[in-house]
Motif scaffolding. Structure first.
Motif, PDB file in Angstrom:
ATOM      1  N   SER A   1      46.736  43.786  48.136  1.00 38.26           N
ATOM      2  CA  SER A   1      46.194  42.434  48.144  1.00 38.26           C
ATOM      3  C   SER A   1      47.321  41.421  48.015  1.00 38.26           C
ATOM      4  O   SER A   1      48.297  41.654  47.298  1.00 38.26           O
ATOM      5  CB  SER A   1      45.211  42.234  46.983  1.00 38.26           C
ATOM      6  N   ASP A   2      47.195  40.331  48.721  1.00 36.98           N
ATOM      7  CA  ASP A   2      48.083  39.181  48.564  1.00 36.98           C
ATOM      8  C   ASP A   2      47.365  38.205  47.634  1.00 36.98           C
ATOM      9  O   ASP A   2      46.321  37.656  47.994  1.00 36.98           O
ATOM     10  CB  ASP A   2      48.345  38.536  49.928  1.00 36.98           C
TER      11      ASP A   2
ATOM     12  N   ASP B   1      45.850  34.921  48.638  1.00 37.41           N
ATOM     13  CA  ASP B   1      44.531  34.919  49.271  1.00 37.41           C
ATOM     14  C   ASP B   1      43.516  34.900  48.128  1.00 37.41           C
ATOM     15  O   ASP B   1      43.048  35.940  47.663  1.00 37.41           O
ATOM     16  CB  ASP B   1      44.363  36.167  50.150  1.00 37.41           C
TER      17      ASP B   1
ATOM     18  N   GLY C   1      40.101  36.551  48.701  1.00 37.29           N
ATOM     19  CA  GLY C   1      40.241  37.977  48.952  1.00 37.29           C
ATOM     20  C   GLY C   1      40.551  38.754  47.678  1.00 37.29           C
ATOM     21  O   GLY C   1      39.968  39.814  47.429  1.00 37.29           O
TER      22      GLY C   1
END
Length: 252
Positions: free
Chosen positions: A67-68, A71, A74
């Protein structure tokens, strides 16, 4: 007879961002050794998947989460689908050192979006899940000695870390009644892939060592030990505080 506090993390689940290398990796290794189940989060899969396999081979419990954290939606969605964690190490960060006269809007967006915006909303996602599950826990925001002093060519970085210090104190007040502790770790210069290009400059390294009263550059293990303490019951009365790992930089 008093009982010695435990630094063990058995039965605890820890989520660590920026876990693929440097400080994040060292904390993950230390947590697994202390008995925690670790969830390794980073933007790319290779490093965290390799680390997860390595920890599993040593008998540890580890998984990867790609995961970033910039984001926001997200990352929040991924956290919402995880079992609640007991420890969150909010570690992902960056720096673009340069004089303010050379700072661009892109520099500002890159440093502040990750170091402040993403860190705040990552803490929001994790703490919301903790509260919903009625899980007491520990949130550790990775700050810096630069969240307590100033330094040339680090206006953006200092601004971001001073912001995290204030955020941490406010969140500690907010989450204290929920038995969720919030603290920062504030390292000096640590030998990592991110700092290597700067420390390879002999003049820069000499200027750093001149400020560090212990006379050495910090190692990732120095930070990992502090993270184990803050994640464990040994620090159960500590919240809203900054744990200085600066070798005496800020002592004068």
């Amino acid at each position: 007879m008093s009982v010695a506090p435990s630094f063990r993390l058995d039965g605890k689940r820890a989520l660590i961002t920026g876990a693929g290398r440097g400080i994040g990796r060292a904390i993950a290794e230390a947590y697994a050794e202390a008995g925690a189940e670790v969830i390794l989060c980073a933007r790319t899969n290779d490093e965290i998947e390799s680390l997860a396999h390595s920890l599993q081979a040593q008998g540890g419990k580890a998984s990867s989460l790609v995961s970033d954290v910039t984001d926001i939606a997200g990352f929040a969605a991924l956290v919402a689908n995880l079992p609640p964690v007991d420890i969150f190490v909010n570690n992902a960060g960056t720096n673009r050192p340069k004089p303010l006269s050379d700072v661009t809007e892109d520099d500002y967006d890159t440093v502040l979006d990750l170091n402040v915006k993403a860190a705040i909303f990552a803490a929001k996602a994790v703490s919301t899940a903790m509260v919903a599950a009625d899980v007491p826990g520990s949130i550790i925001n990775m700050s810096s000695q630069m969240g307590h002093v100033g330094a040339a060519n680090r206006t953006l970085y200092c601004a971001s870390k001073w912001a995290i210090e204030g955020f941490t104190k406010a969140l500690a007040v907010e989450l204290g009644p929920k038995d969720i502790r919030v603290n920062t770790i504030c390292p000096t210069f640590i030998e990592t892939p991110m700092t290597k290009p700067f420390l390879d400059d002999p003049d820069f390294k000499a200027s750093v060592l001149d400020k560090i009263k212990l006379g050495r550059i910090g190692q990732v293990e120095d930070v990992a030990g502090a993270a184990v303490f803050l994640g464990s019951d040994a620090s159960s009365m500590m919240t809203g505080s900054a744990l200085m790992l600066d070798g005496g930089w800020t002592a004068d």
